[in-house]
Design an enzyme around this catalytic site. Structure first.
Site, PDB file in Angstrom:
ATOM      1  N   CYS A 194       0.806  -1.228   0.000  1.00 17.31           N
ATOM      2  CA  CYS A 194       0.000   0.000   0.000  1.00 17.31           C
ATOM      3  C   CYS A 194       0.839   1.279   0.000  1.00 17.31           C
ATOM      4  O   CYS A 194       0.321   2.349  -0.306  1.00 17.31           O
ATOM      5  CB  CYS A 194      -0.941   0.016   1.203  1.00 17.31           C
ATOM      6  SG  CYS A 194      -2.001  -1.424   1.271  1.00 17.31           S
ATOM      7  N   HIS A 247      -3.116   7.199   3.711  1.00 20.40           N
ATOM      8  CA  HIS A 247      -3.557   5.930   3.121  1.00 20.40           C
ATOM      9  C   HIS A 247      -4.957   5.625   3.639  1.00 20.40           C
ATOM     10  O   HIS A 247      -5.234   5.790   4.835  1.00 20.40           O
ATOM     11  CB  HIS A 247      -2.584   4.821   3.536  1.00 20.40           C
ATOM     12  CG  HIS A 247      -2.998   3.454   3.105  1.00 20.40           C
ATOM     13  ND1 HIS A 247      -3.479   3.173   1.839  1.00 20.40           N
ATOM     14  CD2 HIS A 247      -3.011   2.270   3.781  1.00 20.40           C
ATOM     15  CE1 HIS A 247      -3.770   1.891   1.750  1.00 20.40           C
ATOM     16  NE2 HIS A 247      -3.497   1.312   2.914  1.00 20.40           N
ATOM     17  N   ASN A 291     -10.039   0.086   0.443  1.00 17.86           N
ATOM     18  CA  ASN A 291      -8.579   0.146   0.385  1.00 17.86           C
ATOM     19  C   ASN A 291      -8.106  -0.281  -1.010  1.00 17.86           C
ATOM     20  O   ASN A 291      -8.173  -1.449  -1.354  1.00 17.86           O
ATOM     21  CB  ASN A 291      -8.015  -0.780   1.462  1.00 17.86           C
ATOM     22  CG  ASN A 291      -6.501  -0.767   1.513  1.00 17.86           C
ATOM     23  OD1 ASN A 291      -5.848  -0.151   0.674  1.00 17.86           O
ATOM     24  ND2 ASN A 291      -5.943  -1.453   2.494  1.00 17.86           N
TER      25      ASN A 291
HETATM   26  N1  ACO Z   1     -18.756  -9.208   8.495  1.00 19.61           N
HETATM   27  C1  ACO Z   1     -19.246  -9.669   9.660  1.00 19.61           C
HETATM   28  N2  ACO Z   1     -18.457 -10.160  10.649  1.00 19.61           N
HETATM   29  C2  ACO Z   1     -17.143 -10.203  10.411  1.00 19.61           C
HETATM   30  C3  ACO Z   1     -16.577  -9.753   9.213  1.00 19.61           C
HETATM   31  C4  ACO Z   1     -17.446  -9.243   8.226  1.00 19.61           C
HETATM   32  N3  ACO Z   1     -17.006  -8.763   7.045  1.00 19.61           N
HETATM   33  N4  ACO Z   1     -15.248  -9.907   9.279  1.00 19.61           N
HETATM   34  C5  ACO Z   1     -14.971 -10.437  10.471  1.00 19.61           C
HETATM   35  N5  ACO Z   1     -16.126 -10.625  11.158  1.00 19.61           N
HETATM   36  C6  ACO Z   1     -16.289 -11.174  12.483  1.00 19.61           C
HETATM   37  C7  ACO Z   1     -15.136 -12.045  12.897  1.00 19.61           C
HETATM   38  O1  ACO Z   1     -15.303 -13.340  12.380  1.00 19.61           O
HETATM   39  C8  ACO Z   1     -15.259 -11.983  14.405  1.00 19.61           C
HETATM   40  O2  ACO Z   1     -16.275 -12.892  14.794  1.00 19.61           O
HETATM   41  P1  ACO Z   1     -16.078 -13.800  16.094  1.00 19.61           P
HETATM   42  O3  ACO Z   1     -15.935 -12.827  17.231  1.00 19.61           O
HETATM   43  O4  ACO Z   1     -17.333 -14.607  16.132  1.00 19.61           O
HETATM   44  O5  ACO Z   1     -14.843 -14.604  15.843  1.00 19.61           O
HETATM   45  C9  ACO Z   1     -15.786 -10.587  14.678  1.00 19.61           C
HETATM   46  O6  ACO Z   1     -16.316 -10.108  13.426  1.00 19.61           O
HETATM   47  C10 ACO Z   1     -14.755  -9.609  15.160  1.00 19.61           C
HETATM   48  O7  ACO Z   1     -13.624  -9.725  14.354  1.00 19.61           O
HETATM   49  P2  ACO Z   1     -12.364  -8.859  14.615  1.00 19.61           P
HETATM   50  O8  ACO Z   1     -11.293  -9.223  13.656  1.00 19.61           O
HETATM   51  O9  ACO Z   1     -12.057  -8.843  16.059  1.00 19.61           O
HETATM   52  O10 ACO Z   1     -12.927  -7.419  14.221  1.00 19.61           O
HETATM   53  P3  ACO Z   1     -12.196  -6.062  14.362  1.00 19.61           P
HETATM   54  O11 ACO Z   1     -13.011  -5.166  15.186  1.00 19.61           O
HETATM   55  O12 ACO Z   1     -10.761  -6.200  14.691  1.00 19.61           O
HETATM   56  O13 ACO Z   1     -12.286  -5.516  12.891  1.00 19.61           O
HETATM   57  C11 ACO Z   1     -10.893  -5.278  10.951  1.00 19.61           C
HETATM   58  C12 ACO Z   1     -11.681  -6.227  11.812  1.00 19.61           C
HETATM   59  C13 ACO Z   1     -11.848  -4.286  10.304  1.00 19.61           C
HETATM   60  C14 ACO Z   1     -10.180  -6.050   9.833  1.00 19.61           C
HETATM   61  C15 ACO Z   1      -9.897  -4.535  11.833  1.00 19.61           C
HETATM   62  O14 ACO Z   1      -9.103  -5.432  12.553  1.00 19.61           O
HETATM   63  C16 ACO Z   1      -9.016  -3.646  11.083  1.00 19.61           C
HETATM   64  O15 ACO Z   1      -9.430  -2.581  10.670  1.00 19.61           O
HETATM   65  N6  ACO Z   1      -7.747  -4.027  10.934  1.00 19.61           N
HETATM   66  C17 ACO Z   1      -6.814  -3.262  10.193  1.00 19.61           C
HETATM   67  C18 ACO Z   1      -6.545  -3.948   8.990  1.00 19.61           C
HETATM   68  C19 ACO Z   1      -6.841  -3.127   7.810  1.00 19.61           C
HETATM   69  O16 ACO Z   1      -7.710  -2.316   7.692  1.00 19.61           O
HETATM   70  N7  ACO Z   1      -6.037  -3.380   6.897  1.00 19.61           N
HETATM   71  C20 ACO Z   1      -6.129  -2.738   5.700  1.00 19.61           C
HETATM   72  C21 ACO Z   1      -5.544  -3.571   4.702  1.00 19.61           C
HETATM   73  S1  ACO Z   1      -3.915  -3.827   4.955  1.00 19.61           S
HETATM   74  C22 ACO Z   1      -3.148  -2.568   4.307  1.00 19.61           C
HETATM   75  O17 ACO Z   1      -3.667  -1.532   3.974  1.00 19.61           O
HETATM   76  C23 ACO Z   1      -1.750  -2.759   4.093  1.00 19.61           C
END
Ligand code: ACO
Length: 359
Positions: free
Chosen positions: A111, A249, A279
């Protein structure tokens, strides 16, 4: 010493819009979940090659700068999702634009590829190796997505944008940057199934599988971008109130808010468009830059801060001084062909192809 002013900019977003409701039609997810965790409402899906989007964005950037392709000395193409392993994207773009025989290189830091590319091109201009450069940030992630993995498929989209850099004696363009990488954390974001490593993994050739530790990425992203911002601001000797606009970003609204809070910058000085596109990896910063200009958010001689993070885990922040012009010299009528399928149909086709074992 010469500086490398940004004199042209252009973007290209695919026509196909994939909404959260479209995703919820085949995935166990919801608009509420996606919006509340990420801020993303929709993303674009390409029904064309990465090269097609890059060509449109580059043509628009050249017209904006009032340059011909033949004026270019260098093309830097930032991407992780090239159309071919070899030859590179930059050589193809050079041929499409008729910019030969200028230098043409690809750069992959996920990214952060556009901003790393901005650094590379700026350095080559400031040391006198080249005078006019095209820097592209473009991704076509949709063919590599595991559309059945709700943890990642809701986050990403396709798109492209480009800028023109030109040598100038004015104090413009990238003034300072911090580049870094947490290589020991590279396994928390990995796409299996592309590249030679899959041969050793026993996975099906071409069928991708995402290793993605969302919460760890979140923490590292905020730490890396926060440190990079502090580093450039302290070396430049400027305060956060001197920043006119942050163009970060666009991975996740909560990450952007956390970085702004840590830097002490209110959100009304932060440009956000992640709700429209998700993203787009290397394309997010240059697309956001184009849209900030279109919206009149960047004034002549503005001071910009551009933090980013990406797979690797790479991170960076760039301090940029804008020039005197915020409108294009000319416009290009180059356009993408109309798509033959809706964004949802394209994605469903990718899912069917995965079931057959090819992507
Ligand atoms: N829809 C519904 N539920 C979902 C989804 C979805 N799309 N995705 C995950 N869940 C569920 C999971 O299975 C989990 O369920 P469980 O508790 O029964 O196991 C629950 O939601 C919570 O999951 P978490 O991973 O704890 O959710 P979190 O609040 O951390 O949010 C997210 C996830 C959005 C990915 C967050 O961790 C985040 O923003 N991380 C940063 C990563 C990112 O944005 N990266 C960008 C790409 S990388 C880059 O740019 C280089």
């Amino acid at each position: 010493m010469a500086y490398a002013g940004i004199t042209g900019w252009g973007k290209c977003l695919p026509h196909g819009v994939l909404t959260n409701a479209d995703l919820a039609s085949f995935l166990d997810t919801s608009d509420d979940w996606i919006v509340s965790r990420t801020g993303i409402g929709s993303r674009r899906i390409a029904d064309c090659l990465l090269a097609d989007m890059a060509e449109v964005a580059a043509a628009r950037a050249l017209a904006c700068a009032g340059l011909e392709a033949a004026d270019l000395d260098l093309i830097v193409f930032g991407t992780t999702t090239h159309d071919d392993q070899c030859p590179n994207m930059a050589s193809g773009l050079q041929a499409r634009l008729g910019a030969g025989p200028c230098a043409a290189l690809d750069l992959n830091t996920a990214c952060t590829s556009f901003l790393y590319g901005l650094s590379a091109a700026t350095a080559l201009i400031r040391t006198g190796v080249v005078r006019n450069a095209l820097v592209v940030g473009a991704e076509r992630i949709s063919p590599y997505m595991d559309w059945d993995d709700r943890n990642v498929s809701v986050l990403f989209g396709d798109g492209a944008a480009a800028v023109i850099l030109q040598a100038t004696e004015q104090e413009e363009g990238v003034l300072l940057e911090k580049l870094g990488c947490y290589g020991d954390a590279r396994e928390i974001l990995r796409i299996h199934g592309i590249g030679g490593a899959y041969v050793h993994s026993g996975r099906l050739a071409g069928v991708t599988e995402w290793q993605f530790e969302g919460q760890e990425i979140f923490k590292k992203a905020v730490t890396g971008m926060g440190l990079a911002c502090e580093d450039v601001l302290s070396r430049a000797g400027i305060q956060t109130q001197d920043i006119d606009l942050v163009v970060p970003h666009q991975a996740n609204l909560r990450i952007i808010e956390a970085v702004a809070k840590r830097a002490g910058i209110e959100m009304d000085r932060v440009f956000v468009n992640v709700h429209r596109y998700g993203n787009m990896s290397a394309a997010t910063v240059p697309v956001a830059l184009c849209e900030a200009l279109e919206a009149g958010r960047i004034k002549p001689h503005a001071t910009l801060l551009m933090p980013a993070f990406g797979g690797g885990l790479t991170f960076c922040a760039h301090l940029v001084r804008w020039g005197s012009r915020t409108t294009p010299i000319e416009t290009s009528d180059k356009e993408l062909a109309s798509p033959e399928r809706s964004a949802l149909d394209i994605v469903l086709d990718y899912r069917r192809a995965r079931e057959r074992g090819v992507s």
